[in-house]
Design an enzyme around this catalytic site. Structure first.
Site, PDB file in Angstrom:
ATOM      1  NE  ARG A  51      -3.358  -2.178   2.863  1.00 17.14           N
ATOM      2  CZ  ARG A  51      -4.244  -2.328   3.843  1.00 17.14           C
ATOM      3  NH1 ARG A  51      -4.545  -1.311   4.626  1.00 17.14           N
ATOM      4  NH2 ARG A  51      -4.818  -3.491   4.031  1.00 17.14           N
ATOM      5  CG  ASP A  53      -0.442   5.897   4.012  1.00 17.12           C
ATOM      6  OD1 ASP A  53      -1.286   4.996   4.001  1.00 17.12           O
ATOM      7  OD2 ASP A  53       0.402   6.053   4.911  1.00 17.12           O
ATOM      8  NE  ARG A 197       3.417  10.115   5.770  1.00 13.69           N
ATOM      9  CZ  ARG A 197       2.082  10.116   5.805  1.00 13.69           C
ATOM     10  NH1 ARG A 197       1.402   9.119   5.252  1.00 13.69           N
ATOM     11  NH2 ARG A 197       1.430  11.094   6.377  1.00 13.69           N
TER      12      ARG A 197
END
Lengths: 244, 244
Positions: A51, A53, A197
């Protein structure tokens, strides 16, 4: 069934991330499946390497799909180039072993995080970098990065608490400076959701003099999410490369 | 009256060009005047260094305005940074002689035109470069450029036929290559409306082998607009610097 591997670049600005969702058609996977299904007349399932974001970009995202159709590689490439939105481009496509799985077979991934430290935002890069209008201490950032490299329990850098193991390996973190542009390249395997992140957010805190290497060490040991730095903005993050 | 000179960068993508228009508030001049008028309580007129077309960008556009207000430079800079849209940034402001005029005092201007020759569009640069998915012959482009450098009657490179003189001077045209990225830098004085984009359009034709230097020479001599190359897309053009 033929199995195709695709290399994709996308500007994630207007998307709700990679993964298809019922609530919106603004996902990369959704756009790809729609075009490929129309092309082949089959219901195509696209398997992504992981994935990304909402707002995160990709230079070379890897995905695969199976099809019975006999379209040639070049013809598929043309069709996708023509019918995908202008912010998604499939740059190459190749026939691979039927068992190739874009997610299960990932060995490691390289992400890059872009920061602009100029006093003013750069109007041309405002969607593709995090603007931090203050000097960051690169030496401190590199020291902090070295604490994170290696195999550790990254529980403190995980957004989804649960029972699964959060032990992961960061192979390298490289920080390059070019004028007021910083690029933080992180390579690791099985990175947790939002881990890059949060790592970048922690390195930024280190660059601001608010977290030192021994505090980062402690954050790793304490295994509480709220001990690490704040999560850095999505728009500065790019999936650069996937290693298989 | 105090006279302020501003250096401005803007992403021209969503604007109808620099110049204020009655029909739309999507102009750079309009946005600046609105914010400065609100700030000072006066009706501020912003004088720009020249028009830029719809979609054209600026790295360092120069403009000036007069005001009776006593705002300090730094305070004006902060106010503008806060209240201008995110695609317009005033990067510096200085008090100048009351007679300074951003347009009349221009000596020359430097534009840069960005081209991407990769087979596929670059999703991150799609608003900031012209995508020409074919190889361009740089040697031919540079030869053609040399024909245009100097003082000539640029009637054939003018979009607005009229009685005014179209004699202009191009000081230099530099073409730099970096992988599949081309940058054409044009410096000249009193450039006519759209002249840079028509020059670039002609150089592209040269790079494709469709216009040779003697044909460019002939285009200059024949002084008919339709003899030059087609106009290159606005989105690849940036005003880089203004010389006073």
């Amino acid at each position: 069934m033929r199995n195709f591997k695709m290399t994709i670049s996308y500007d994630g600005s207007r998307y709700k991330g990679w993964q298809k969702q019922k609530e919106t058609d603004l996902t990369i996977q959704g756009k790809l499946e729609a075009v490929l299904s129309k092309m082949t007349g089959e219901e195509i399932l696209v398997v992504g390497c992981g994935r990304t974001d909402s707002g995160v970009h990709a230079e070379n995202y890897i995905a695969n799909f199976h099809t019975k159709s006999t379209w040639k590689n070049e013809a598929i490439l043309y069709y996708l180039y023509e019918f995908l939105p202008e912010d998604i481009v499939v740059k190459s496509i190749e026939l691979v072993d039927e068992r190739f799985h874009a997610r299960y077979n990932v060995k490691s991934k390289t992400y890059v995080y872009k920061i602009n430290t100029n006093r003013f935002r750069n109007v041309f890069e405002r969607k593709y970098s995090y603007h931090i209008p203050e000097p960051l201490d690169l030496i401190e950032m590199r020291k902090a990065a070295q604490v994170l490299v290696g195999t550790h329990d990254f529980q403190s850098f995980n957004m989804k608490p649960g029972k699964k193991s959060t032990v992961r390996t960061i192979h390298s973190i490289n920080i390059a400076e070019n004028g007021d542009h910083l690029e933080i390249e992180v390579n690791g395997d099985g990175l947790l959701w939002n881990m890059v992140r949060i790592i970048v957010g922690s390195l930024i805190e280190a660059g601001r003099g608010k977290l030192n290497p021994s505090e980062i060490e402690k954050v790793l040991q304490e295994k509480k999410r709220w001990e690490a730095g704040p999560i850095a903005q999505a728009k500065g993050l790019f999936l650069r490369e996937v290693q298989y």
